[in-house]
Design a protein around this motif. Structure first.
Motif, PDB file in Angstrom:
ATOM      1  N   PHE A  82       0.845  -1.194   0.000  1.00 50.60           N
ATOM      2  CA  PHE A  82       0.000   0.000   0.000  1.00 50.60           C
ATOM      3  C   PHE A  82       0.883   1.247   0.000  1.00 50.60           C
ATOM      4  N   VAL A  83       0.720   2.079  -0.997  1.00 49.58           N
ATOM      5  CA  VAL A  83       1.533   3.289  -1.088  1.00 49.58           C
ATOM      6  C   VAL A  83       0.871   4.400  -0.268  1.00 49.58           C
ATOM      7  N   VAL A  84       1.656   4.997   0.613  1.00 50.16           N
ATOM      8  CA  VAL A  84       1.093   6.011   1.493  1.00 50.16           C
ATOM      9  C   VAL A  84       1.357   7.408   0.944  1.00 50.16           C
ATOM     10  N   VAL A  92     -14.842   5.258  -4.834  1.00 54.86           N
ATOM     11  CA  VAL A  92     -14.610   3.936  -5.427  1.00 54.86           C
ATOM     12  C   VAL A  92     -13.164   3.789  -5.906  1.00 54.86           C
ATOM     13  N   GLY A  93     -12.588   2.644  -5.619  1.00 57.66           N
ATOM     14  CA  GLY A  93     -11.260   2.330  -6.163  1.00 57.66           C
ATOM     15  C   GLY A  93     -10.128   3.113  -5.533  1.00 57.66           C
ATOM     16  N   LEU A  94     -10.322   3.589  -4.310  1.00 54.75           N
ATOM     17  CA  LEU A  94      -9.264   4.387  -3.688  1.00 54.75           C
ATOM     18  C   LEU A  94      -8.494   3.611  -2.620  1.00 54.75           C
ATOM     19  N   GLY A  95      -8.807   2.340  -2.437  1.00 48.53           N
ATOM     20  CA  GLY A  95      -7.984   1.536  -1.530  1.00 48.53           C
ATOM     21  C   GLY A  95      -8.637   1.154  -0.211  1.00 48.53           C
ATOM     22  N   LYS A  96      -9.957   1.318  -0.091  1.00 50.16           N
ATOM     23  CA  LYS A  96     -10.607   0.957   1.181  1.00 50.16           C
ATOM     24  C   LYS A  96     -10.491  -0.535   1.457  1.00 50.16           C
ATOM     25  N   THR A  97     -10.843  -1.320   0.450  1.00 51.14           N
ATOM     26  CA  THR A  97     -10.784  -2.768   0.640  1.00 51.14           C
ATOM     27  C   THR A  97      -9.341  -3.215   0.884  1.00 51.14           C
ATOM     28  N   HIS A  98      -8.433  -2.608   0.142  1.00 47.26           N
ATOM     29  CA  HIS A  98      -7.014  -2.957   0.308  1.00 47.26           C
ATOM     30  C   HIS A  98      -6.559  -2.716   1.755  1.00 47.26           C
ATOM     31  N   ILE A  99      -6.838  -1.541   2.269  1.00 49.38           N
ATOM     32  CA  ILE A  99      -6.328  -1.203   3.597  1.00 49.38           C
ATOM     33  C   ILE A  99      -7.029  -2.043   4.680  1.00 49.38           C
ATOM     34  N   LYS A 157       5.112   1.156  -8.159  1.00 49.22           N
ATOM     35  CA  LYS A 157       5.063  -0.055  -7.340  1.00 49.22           C
ATOM     36  C   LYS A 157       4.406  -1.208  -8.114  1.00 49.22           C
ATOM     37  N   LYS A 158       3.294  -0.907  -8.778  1.00 49.42           N
ATOM     38  CA  LYS A 158       2.592  -1.970  -9.510  1.00 49.42           C
ATOM     39  C   LYS A 158       3.472  -2.509 -10.643  1.00 49.42           C
ATOM     40  N   ALA A 159       4.180  -1.609 -11.321  1.00 52.39           N
ATOM     41  CA  ALA A 159       5.030  -2.048 -12.433  1.00 52.39           C
ATOM     42  C   ALA A 159       6.174  -2.908 -11.899  1.00 52.39           C
ATOM     43  N   ILE A 162      -7.915   4.437  -8.423  1.00 52.42           N
ATOM     44  CA  ILE A 162      -6.668   3.693  -8.607  1.00 52.42           C
ATOM     45  C   ILE A 162      -6.917   2.386  -9.356  1.00 52.42           C
ATOM     46  N   ARG A 163      -8.091   1.835  -9.151  1.00 55.14           N
ATOM     47  CA  ARG A 163      -8.388   0.593  -9.858  1.00 55.14           C
ATOM     48  C   ARG A 163      -8.371   0.832 -11.376  1.00 55.14           C
ATOM     49  N   GLU A 164      -8.938   1.972 -11.799  1.00 57.05           N
ATOM     50  CA  GLU A 164      -8.933   2.276 -13.232  1.00 57.05           C
ATOM     51  C   GLU A 164      -7.521   2.501 -13.735  1.00 57.05           C
ATOM     52  N   MET A 165      -6.722   3.154 -12.900  1.00 52.68           N
ATOM     53  CA  MET A 165      -5.344   3.421 -13.296  1.00 52.68           C
ATOM     54  C   MET A 165      -4.589   2.100 -13.477  1.00 52.68           C
ATOM     55  N   GLU A 166      -4.822   1.173 -12.561  1.00 57.39           N
ATOM     56  CA  GLU A 166      -4.203  -0.148 -12.689  1.00 57.39           C
ATOM     57  C   GLU A 166      -4.682  -0.837 -13.955  1.00 57.39           C
ATOM     58  N   GLY A 167      -5.972  -0.651 -14.251  1.00 58.23           N
ATOM     59  CA  GLY A 167      -6.548  -1.257 -15.447  1.00 58.23           C
ATOM     60  C   GLY A 167      -5.835  -0.743 -16.696  1.00 58.23           C
TER      61      GLY A 167
HETATM   62  P1  ADP Z   1     -12.034   0.437  -2.893  1.00 60.18           P
HETATM   63  O1  ADP Z   1     -12.327  -0.703  -1.971  1.00 60.18           O
HETATM   64  O2  ADP Z   1     -11.813   1.727  -2.187  1.00 60.18           O
HETATM   65  O3  ADP Z   1     -13.026   0.561  -3.997  1.00 60.18           O
HETATM   66  P2  ADP Z   1      -9.695  -1.128  -3.516  1.00 60.18           P
HETATM   67  O4  ADP Z   1      -9.160  -1.294  -2.160  1.00 60.18           O
HETATM   68  O5  ADP Z   1     -10.390  -2.288  -4.126  1.00 60.18           O
HETATM   69  O6  ADP Z   1     -10.641   0.144  -3.609  1.00 60.18           O
HETATM   70  O7  ADP Z   1      -8.495  -0.648  -4.467  1.00 60.18           O
HETATM   71  C1  ADP Z   1      -8.548  -0.708  -5.870  1.00 60.18           C
HETATM   72  C2  ADP Z   1      -7.190  -1.093  -6.404  1.00 60.18           C
HETATM   73  O8  ADP Z   1      -6.265  -0.053  -6.184  1.00 60.18           O
HETATM   74  C3  ADP Z   1      -6.609  -2.323  -5.717  1.00 60.18           C
HETATM   75  O9  ADP Z   1      -5.966  -3.114  -6.671  1.00 60.18           O
HETATM   76  C4  ADP Z   1      -5.599  -1.760  -4.745  1.00 60.18           C
HETATM   77  O10 ADP Z   1      -4.527  -2.635  -4.534  1.00 60.18           O
HETATM   78  C5  ADP Z   1      -5.148  -0.514  -5.453  1.00 60.18           C
HETATM   79  N1  ADP Z   1      -4.771   0.537  -4.498  1.00 60.18           N
HETATM   80  C6  ADP Z   1      -5.587   1.430  -3.902  1.00 60.18           C
HETATM   81  N2  ADP Z   1      -4.895   2.260  -3.108  1.00 60.18           N
HETATM   82  C7  ADP Z   1      -3.608   1.880  -3.178  1.00 60.18           C
HETATM   83  C8  ADP Z   1      -2.395   2.363  -2.587  1.00 60.18           C
HETATM   84  N3  ADP Z   1      -2.380   3.429  -1.760  1.00 60.18           N
HETATM   85  N4  ADP Z   1      -1.257   1.723  -2.897  1.00 60.18           N
HETATM   86  C9  ADP Z   1      -1.251   0.678  -3.752  1.00 60.18           C
HETATM   87  N5  ADP Z   1      -2.353   0.184  -4.347  1.00 60.18           N
HETATM   88  C10 ADP Z   1      -3.520   0.775  -4.079  1.00 60.18           C
END
Ligand code: ADP
Ligand code: MG
Length: 437
Positions: free
Chosen positions: A108-110, A141-148, A277-279, A302-307
């Motif tokens: 997780f990038v802070v 959406v897609g900002l890292g809630k589930t991740h954290i 980090k993803k790359a 961020i999810r879209e960016m990863e996409g």
């Molecule tokens: P949300 O639950 O807020 O919709 P997710 O937790 O599913 O979002 O995150 C979407 C994607 O973005 C995941 O693949 C997650 O790993 C990535 N992501 C989000 N925030 C970060 C972060 N700070 N550092 C690295 N990856 C992140």
């Protein structure tokens, strides 16, 4: 096997390198996979052969050897057979709602946008039930809630192996609850035991319990039971407790009763750091300029960016090019068409007003002070950038202004985006707000 690999390899690497492989045949003790091209084959062999072997070793009765053949190495006859025989294989998915080991604190990038949520999550993971209980995380959406959230789960599982950890989406909670009422006697007790017998309960996307009074009631009682037993709860939602409509006031006050932290859309620097980090995790080499390009053009989610990054890697692979700006442009063209269709001018103006804390009336009105003019010009610029509206129609929206005025605003901000960091940040952040939805 796919699910073992998906856990071992990061998602980008998995999508790009493993998913395209197709089982060709098993030959006694050896499994033969087919790769789309010979370059692909050598790349996969170099990067992931050890992972593939390791994954096979984890499966009882699986062949112990593995080899890869490229489609162009097959003779014509086999090729035809393969093409006909091959059923479209559905990827196995990891069982829903289990915690994904890739979602941990290290990955997780802070940045400024999530620092507070990150710190709170770490504190909770170190002392579950003791500090912030419950912890309520909200953000778009897609900002890292589930991740954290899952990072908390992973950390607790690693360091406190005796604790019971349960992560569910609110959908699962709702469905299981309904099922427990509907089915045989006793099921309700089983449901309660499951949710009230854990040390750490995480419920994701709790905004969905809105308008579901009996589920809310159940959550309330679960909450009380866990809290009195000193157990930790973590909730995530796309909005803060006070903005969840049709929510029992007892539940609302419980949600709000401890630490409520938000995750904001990341700024440009954080977005670039995330892409790096993803790359890196995907073991692909991408020029910094290309990463910056993606980060600048896919703000927010961020999810879209990863996409987009996955797409870029895929396109480069497909055309055997190195990853440069031209590949990124191609990948982005699709992205823009997809996302920009549904945006309205009102949303853009709305987000701009919220960002600058000015009123909509002022932004579309006649005032000429700087506090209003700059947001107005930025909104005009964004409408022009994200939508396909003629300049005259944009002028109409802004109190009947001339199209030349619209043009002037657009050009001014366009130049400022290149030269002025403050404006660039504002433009990117507002774009992110608009695109996140
Ligand atoms: P949300 O639950 O807020 O919709 P997710 O937790 O599913 O979002 O995150 C979407 C994607 O973005 C995941 O693949 C997650 O790993 C990535 N992501 C989000 N925030 C970060 C972060 N700070 N550092 C690295 N990856 C992140
Ligand atoms: Mg989520």
């Amino acid at each position: 096997m796919l699910s073992i690999l998906e856990v071992e390899i990061n998602s980008l690497g998995f999508d790009v390198w493993i998913r395209p492989l197709r089982p060709l045949m098993t030959d006694g003790d050896s499994l033969v996979l087919r790769a789309p091209t010979s370059t692909f084959k050598s790349e996969v062999t170099a990067r992931y052969m050890p992972f593939l072997k390791e994954a096979l070793r984890g499966i009882d009765g699986a062949p112990s050897e593995i080899s890869i053949i490229a489609t162009d190495e097959l003779d014509e006859k086999t090729k035809v057979e393969v093409e006909h025989k091959e059923p479209e294989k559905k990827p196995e998915v990891i069982e829903k709602n289990t915690i994904n080991p890739k979602y941990n604190f290290e990955s997780f990038v802070v940045g400024g946008c999530n620092r507070l949520a990150y710190a709170a999550a770490q504190a909770v993971a170190e002392n579950p039930g003791e500090v912030y209980n419950p912890l309520f995380i909200y953000g778009g959406v897609g900002l890292g809630k589930t991740h954290i959230m899952q990072a908390i789960g992973n950390a607790v599982r690693m360091s406190m192996t005796n604790l019971k950890v349960l992560y569910v989406s609110s959908d699962t909670f709702i469905n299981e609850f309904i099922e427990s009422i509907r089915t045989a006697k006793g099921a309700n007790q089983t449901f309660r035991d499951k949710y009230r017998g854990v040390d750490l309960l995480m419920i994701d996307d709790v905004q969905f319990i809105s308008k579901k009074p009996s589920t809310q009631d159940e959550i309330f009682h679960t909450f009380e039971a866990l809290r009195s037993a000193g157990k930790q709860m973590v909730f995530a939602s796309d909005r803060p407790p006070q903005d969840i409509p049709d929510l029992d006031s007892r539940v609302r006050s419980r949600f709000a009763s401890s630490l409520v932290v938000d995750i904001q859309p990341p700024d440009l620097e954080t977005r670039i750091a995330i892409l790096q980090k993803k790359a890196q995790d995907a073991k692909v080499n991408i020029q910094d300029s290309a990463l910056e390009f993606i980060a600048e053009h896919v703000p927010g989610n961020i999810r879209e960016m990863e996409g987009v990054l996955t797409k870029v890697i895929f396109l480069a692979k497909l055309s055997e090019r190195k990853i440069d700006l031209s590949v990124c442009r191609e990948a982005l063209n699709d992205y823009r068409v997809q996302t920009c269709d549904e945006i309205t001018a009102d949303e853009i103006i709305d987000c701009t007003c919220r960002y600058f804390n000015v009123s909509k009336d002022d932004v579309v009105g006649k005032k000429k002070n700087k506090e209003v003019v700059e947001p107005r010009q930025i909104a005009i610029y964004l409408i022009n950038d994200l939508m396909t509206l003629p300049l005259t129609s944009i002028g109409q929206i802004f109190g009947g202004r001339e199209h030349t005025t619209v043009m002037h605003a657009r050009d001014k901000i366009s130049a400022a985006v290149a030269a002025d960091t403050k404006i660039r940040t504002a433009v990117n952040d507002i774009k992110a707000m608009v695109l996140r939805k």
